[in-house]
Design an enzyme around this catalytic site. Sequence first.
Site, PDB file in Angstrom:
ATOM      1  N   GLU A  56       0.815  -1.210   0.000  1.00  0.00           N
ATOM      2  CA  GLU A  56       0.000   0.000   0.000  1.00  0.00           C
ATOM      3  C   GLU A  56       0.853   1.267   0.000  1.00  0.00           C
ATOM      4  O   GLU A  56       0.528   2.239  -0.683  1.00  0.00           O
ATOM      5  CB  GLU A  56      -0.959  -0.013   1.190  1.00  0.00           C
ATOM      6  CG  GLU A  56      -1.977  -1.150   1.154  1.00  0.00           C
ATOM      7  CD  GLU A  56      -2.887  -1.111  -0.069  1.00  0.00           C
ATOM      8  OE1 GLU A  56      -3.019  -0.042  -0.691  1.00  0.00           O
ATOM      9  OE2 GLU A  56      -3.462  -2.155  -0.409  1.00  0.00           O
TER      10      GLU A  56
ATOM     11  N   HIS B 177      -5.925  -6.121 -10.698  1.00  0.00           N
ATOM     12  CA  HIS B 177      -5.401  -7.111  -9.757  1.00  0.00           C
ATOM     13  C   HIS B 177      -5.185  -8.466 -10.408  1.00  0.00           C
ATOM     14  O   HIS B 177      -4.548  -9.341  -9.817  1.00  0.00           O
ATOM     15  CB  HIS B 177      -6.354  -7.283  -8.563  1.00  0.00           C
ATOM     16  CG  HIS B 177      -6.455  -6.084  -7.687  1.00  0.00           C
ATOM     17  ND1 HIS B 177      -7.384  -5.100  -7.888  1.00  0.00           N
ATOM     18  CD2 HIS B 177      -5.730  -5.709  -6.607  1.00  0.00           C
ATOM     19  CE1 HIS B 177      -7.243  -4.163  -6.966  1.00  0.00           C
ATOM     20  NE2 HIS B 177      -6.247  -4.509  -6.180  1.00  0.00           N
TER      21      HIS B 177
END
Length: 546
Positions: free
Chosen positions: A373, A461
């Site tokens: 992240e 993803h």
Amino acid sequence: MDKRAMLGAIGLAFGLMAWPFGASAKEKSMVWNEQWKTPSFVSGSLLKGEDAPEELVYRYLDQEKNTFQLGGQARERLSLIGKQTDELGHTVMRFEQRYRGIPVYGAVLVAHVNDGELSSLSGTLIPNLDKRTLKTEAAISIQQAEMIAKQDVADAVTKERPAAEEGKPTRLVIYPDGETPRLAYEVNVRFLTPVPGNWIYMIDAADGKVLNKWNQMDEAKPGGGQPVAGTSTVGVGRGVLGDQKYINTTYSSYYGYYYLQDNTRGSGIFTYDGRNRTVLPGSLWADVDNQFFASYDAAAVDAHYYAGVVYDYYKNVHGRLSYDGSNAAIRSTVHYGRGYNNAFWNGSQMVYGDGDGQTFLPFSGGIDVVGHELTHAVTDYTAGLVYQNESGAINEAMSDIFGTLVEFYANRNPDWEIGEDIYTPGIAGDALRSMSDPAKYGDPDHYSKRYTGTQDNGGVHTNSGIINKAAYLLSQGGVHYGVSVTGIGRDKMGKIFYRALVYYLTPTSNFSQLRAACVQAAADLYGSTSQEVNSVKQAFNAVGVY
């Protein structure tokens, strides 16, 4: 539940080919954009001179005007938006294409000049804008465009009017809508409830039509939150997985508490308690005795400790000071919402849910998740990869790659799986994704198997698995689809991908441009005839990216 959507282009759909360029094919090479019929990556001995670096770029583009097709003088079509000297001594410049003063969305050109020689240009410019019937005055107002975007969010995303937060200012852009550039408003709608979102809308400035939209959770802006005055101390606590950690804290004699505030790294690392609400940042974590062993403390201990590890990795390995390169403070909030099954970078800080205890443990308990992240923040401040289609898949892959490298750097049971420490605690050996074997979790490991639908922002993803596999092969070596790859190790692989991300990629880069960027990065670092360059080519060949 779709695992692939748990960690979180423009319709330019580039198709590219490599061709020799100019009179000396041995010295110059080019990746050609088949859609726009212009170069997207040029390298070699392009132009020498004693001019300022940016003047070399303008001169070269003017000399090659029939190739780049800007339709006018380069200095009138490009605006210099960034200039720096990298660790190799190259002058690296970023230019944004303009049309009559209006930015062309995603059209960023990166140029490298070394010892008075222009050596590379990276990025796709939109040609012949003067030959198109382009309006430069909007028929609808900024307020109307913003209302259209917010209403669409309410209708299609949240099913109610979200409590909007301040996002990026709305601006007019020339948006490459397929093969028809249009005047559009770029509108950012950012909100935390009823579900978190950071949506980018392209609204036609002529009629208010929604041209494109995507959820880009990772757009960056300066963060908030106030530190406390006090004395730096060291506390101790237990993380999500039960391991003991020592953490840097601050003692305030005024308040009589120890705070999760680390003053030893950059502008500080701050960890907040969300108290199971959805208001950010929450309260700066406080403790009476500097010992954090309660079960409620565990998520905060890991978020605080791992943020420090990520800071150290980027500083010690890549010479980068925090995610912005200028020692920005790193802020994290844990206990966000109730049973919230996700973690995200909201543009100003990290946010971690606690998980529901079955599908996920608290997200801060995974060091690769924290590294993943925070790498989104690095990407925001460098390439700015649009979170859609191939550029979005590169964005995700970069976060997987560096999240994994952070895990190896910390030497905390490292592997090539993503999220294995916090995903499905009741199922041994499970993970969100695998870099070594993407197909293990249903992700493609070759370009021929890529997802071409519209779900998950065009498979960001999912298709990241193709790049993850290339990175794994570059590091570890192996044979994939009959292609043999000589591994060069994790450290060199990380150096190459970092240099490609920071110094070559642009917002709309696709897989072929990433390949060219990694080849050039390897040549910069290790020489154009090195094994490292050959291994980069082998790795991308093995996953079908040319």
